[in-house]
Enzyme design. Sequence first.
Site, short mmCIF file in Angstrom:
data_model
loop_
_atom_site.label_atom_id
_atom_site.label_comp_id
_atom_site.label_asym_id
_atom_site.label_seq_id
_atom_site.Cartn_x
_atom_site.Cartn_y
_atom_site.Cartn_z
N TYR A 137 97.98 73.97 40.27
CA TYR A 137 96.82 74.01 39.26
C TYR A 137 95.75 75.03 39.07
O TYR A 137 95.72 75.54 38.36
CB TYR A 137 95.96 72.54 39.00
N GLU A 188 88.65 65.43 32.69
CA GLU A 188 87.44 66.00 33.35
C GLU A 188 86.37 64.94 33.17
O GLU A 188 85.48 64.62 34.03
CB GLU A 188 87.05 67.14 32.62
N TRP A 222 88.41 66.22 41.92
CA TRP A 222 89.39 66.78 41.33
C TRP A 222 90.68 66.32 41.92
O TRP A 222 91.62 66.02 41.05
CB TRP A 222 89.13 68.16 40.85
#
Length: 187
Positions: free
Chosen positions: A22, A44, A52
């Site tokens: 990512y 998000e 995350w």
Amino acid sequence: MKTTPATRCNWANTDDELMLAYHDSEWGKPNHDSQHLFEMLSLELMQAGLSWKTILHRRSGFQAAFANFDYHQVAKMEEQIPSLLENPAIIRNRRKIDAIINNAQVLVNLEHQGSSFNEYLWNFVANEPIVNSVVTAADVPSSTELAKKISKKMKQDGFKFAGPVVVYSLMQACGMVNDHLNDCIAK
């Protein structure tokens, strides 16, 4: 001959393959695909209050649960909320699930008005990524005045769970902002 390890942003100094991929190939890279932008907004907002890494490791579960983030389909998922709330592959937060469906409906309305999510977001930066000079992780803000402005507009336009921190994270995720460290290999 000794090789120097690649320099990455602090949060990507990990052996977690998903986090590395990512960081190296998505975060901070400009993306103009409205479906992907919707996915990133959804992920998000799901991250709010969580890490995350947690969200990234459930990404495939979110993709399966939310029709690969096809916002046309997600906009019609209100009747599926009870099953989503029982789905162990995602974060089962009613307010966040409601926000994803609501935001998909806002995107469909945007299209009916002749716009796209890509145009909507990228117009805030005149279609040019903001590339920040980032020497240390401490230089990266959690939000900015621009993110506050975008958040205010998004809320006026009906988006939910689109506070300034979520919006700034979205800006980073879709490359509207590049906050990679100056010496990061992904800069």
